[in-house]
Design a protein around this motif. Sequence first.
Motif, PDB file in Angstrom:
ATOM      1  N   ARG A  19      -1.320   9.575  -8.037  1.00  0.00           N
ATOM      2  CA  ARG A  19      -0.699  10.881  -7.767  1.00  0.00           C
ATOM      3  C   ARG A  19       0.517  11.093  -8.656  1.00  0.00           C
ATOM      4  O   ARG A  19       0.753  12.201  -9.148  1.00  0.00           O
ATOM      5  CB  ARG A  19      -0.341  11.020  -6.280  1.00  0.00           C
ATOM      6  N   ARG A 154      -6.574  15.348 -17.013  1.00  0.00           N
ATOM      7  CA  ARG A 154      -6.206  15.564 -15.608  1.00  0.00           C
ATOM      8  C   ARG A 154      -7.445  15.626 -14.728  1.00  0.00           C
ATOM      9  O   ARG A 154      -7.502  15.010 -13.677  1.00  0.00           O
ATOM     10  CB  ARG A 154      -5.442  16.885 -15.542  1.00  0.00           C
ATOM     11  N   VAL A 161      -8.744   8.494  -9.071  1.00  0.00           N
ATOM     12  CA  VAL A 161      -8.405   8.858  -7.699  1.00  0.00           C
ATOM     13  C   VAL A 161      -9.546   8.436  -6.763  1.00  0.00           C
ATOM     14  O   VAL A 161      -9.315   7.851  -5.698  1.00  0.00           O
ATOM     15  CB  VAL A 161      -8.158  10.389  -7.583  1.00  0.00           C
ATOM     16  N   LYS A 165      -9.579   5.706  -3.637  1.00  0.00           N
ATOM     17  CA  LYS A 165      -9.956   6.108  -2.279  1.00  0.00           C
ATOM     18  C   LYS A 165     -11.135   5.296  -1.783  1.00  0.00           C
ATOM     19  O   LYS A 165     -11.183   4.902  -0.609  1.00  0.00           O
ATOM     20  CB  LYS A 165     -10.283   7.610  -2.250  1.00  0.00           C
ATOM     21  N   THR A 190     -10.615  15.214   0.524  1.00  0.00           N
ATOM     22  CA  THR A 190      -9.710  16.367   0.439  1.00  0.00           C
ATOM     23  C   THR A 190      -8.466  16.216   1.310  1.00  0.00           C
ATOM     24  O   THR A 190      -8.557  15.799   2.466  1.00  0.00           O
ATOM     25  CB  THR A 190     -10.466  17.655   0.833  1.00  0.00           C
ATOM     26  N   PHE A 191      -7.317  16.549   0.733  1.00  0.00           N
ATOM     27  CA  PHE A 191      -6.043  16.602   1.460  1.00  0.00           C
ATOM     28  C   PHE A 191      -5.423  17.969   1.190  1.00  0.00           C
ATOM     29  O   PHE A 191      -4.737  18.156   0.195  1.00  0.00           O
ATOM     30  CB  PHE A 191      -5.095  15.500   0.977  1.00  0.00           C
ATOM     31  N   GLU A 195      -2.844  19.466  -1.888  1.00  0.00           N
ATOM     32  CA  GLU A 195      -3.223  20.527  -2.828  1.00  0.00           C
ATOM     33  C   GLU A 195      -2.196  21.660  -2.827  1.00  0.00           C
ATOM     34  O   GLU A 195      -1.838  22.192  -3.876  1.00  0.00           O
ATOM     35  CB  GLU A 195      -4.611  21.088  -2.485  1.00  0.00           C
ATOM     36  N   GLN A 248     -14.556  13.663  -8.659  1.00  0.00           N
ATOM     37  CA  GLN A 248     -14.489  12.614  -7.624  1.00  0.00           C
ATOM     38  C   GLN A 248     -15.824  12.457  -6.903  1.00  0.00           C
ATOM     39  O   GLN A 248     -16.309  11.336  -6.710  1.00  0.00           O
ATOM     40  CB  GLN A 248     -13.383  12.924  -6.607  1.00  0.00           C
TER      41      GLN A 248
HETATM   42  O1  LIG Z   1      -4.197  13.584  -4.458  1.00  0.00           O
HETATM   43  C1  LIG Z   1      -5.382  13.460  -4.169  1.00  0.00           C
HETATM   44  O2  LIG Z   1      -5.768  12.821  -3.184  1.00  0.00           O
HETATM   45  C2  LIG Z   1      -6.400  14.049  -5.023  1.00  0.00           C
HETATM   46  O3  LIG Z   1      -7.562  13.830  -4.825  1.00  0.00           O
HETATM   47  C3  LIG Z   1      -6.005  15.015  -6.100  1.00  0.00           C
HETATM   48  C4  LIG Z   1      -6.134  16.455  -5.621  1.00  0.00           C
HETATM   49  C5  LIG Z   1      -5.712  17.328  -6.827  1.00  0.00           C
HETATM   50  O4  LIG Z   1      -6.600  17.643  -7.644  1.00  0.00           O
HETATM   51  O5  LIG Z   1      -4.532  17.597  -6.963  1.00  0.00           O
HETATM   52  C6  LIG Z   1      -7.556  16.754  -5.273  1.00  0.00           C
HETATM   53  C7  LIG Z   1      -8.001  16.663  -3.981  1.00  0.00           C
HETATM   54  C8  LIG Z   1      -7.116  16.510  -2.831  1.00  0.00           C
HETATM   55  O6  LIG Z   1      -7.454  17.421  -1.844  1.00  0.00           O
HETATM   56  C9  LIG Z   1      -5.697  16.623  -3.188  1.00  0.00           C
HETATM   57  C10 LIG Z   1      -5.253  16.693  -4.480  1.00  0.00           C
END
Ligand SMILES: O=C(O)C(=O)C[C@]1(C(=O)O)C=C[C@@H](O)C=C1
Length: 257
Positions: A19, A154, A161, A165, A190-191, A195, A248
């Motif tokens: 991150r 990017r 990432v 995970k 997804t978070f 985002e 991802q």
């Molecule tokens: O930070 C993460 O966990 C990511 O997977 C990166 C990212 C992003 O592209 O900025 C993508 C998916 C997540 O929902 C949150 C942010």
Amino acid sequence: EELSLESVKGKVYTLDSVREALIRQEDTIVFGLIERAKFLMNSRTYGGEEIPGFAGSLAEFVVKNTEAVQAKVGRYNNPEENPFFPENLPPSLVPSYSFTQFLHPKAASININKSIWKIYFEELLPSFVASGDDGNYAQTAASDLSLLQAISRRIHYGKFVAEVKFRESAQQYESLIRSEDKEGLMKLLTFESVEETVRKRVEKKAMVFGQNVTLKNGDEKNVTYKVDPSVAANLYKNWIIPLTKDVQVEYLLHRLD
Ligand SMILES: O=C(O)C(=O)C[C@]1(C(=O)O)C=C[C@@H](O)C=C1
């Protein structure tokens, strides 16, 4: 104490470190937008065959040839780099650095640069570049290349990432991967709040890095920007984040190959 993901020496990939890397790359992308916006659209860079003996646009010519030069000096030995024209790239001529091999080999070669290329020219450029022609085709192509490389890096960072995970919650991911449940994978990775933070920070960076600076008193109220900050935030919202997530999912689908 938890063991670090990579106990060998070299770069360590954790959710925090990937991150952090994404945050730093925002700077490069915002500066890239600012630099490209300095020139007008300059459509001759993208159309027709301006280069004798080369079947493609001036931009394609610049990108292909620059990638070939950079390949010779080792750019693509780094698993974080993905070429736009991987076909016929020359081998590296320099001794290679031993980059940390963090990715799963069968999923490491995902490359969605063909889509990034199309989206960049068809959707992104028109959203922040003023129309017109100022004749600076070579400079335009050079700034397109650095912005394309930054955006591509990017988006493909999604592989790192995803690997982080996966290692953190292997069991949960494995069952979704085995049932090829793309939606489930998308949901798990997804978070939303992260985002939202990314979008807001990018908008602020576009304001801070791209504001026209003067020394006149009272101008604080009339600040203008080199790139509309909402355009930068929307670029992330509509393209960069969704494509990072697609990478991802794609990576995870091959994680058990
Ligand atoms: O930070 C993460 O966990 C990511 O997977 C990166 C990212 C992003 O592209 O900025 C993508 C998916 C997540 O929902 C949150 C942010």
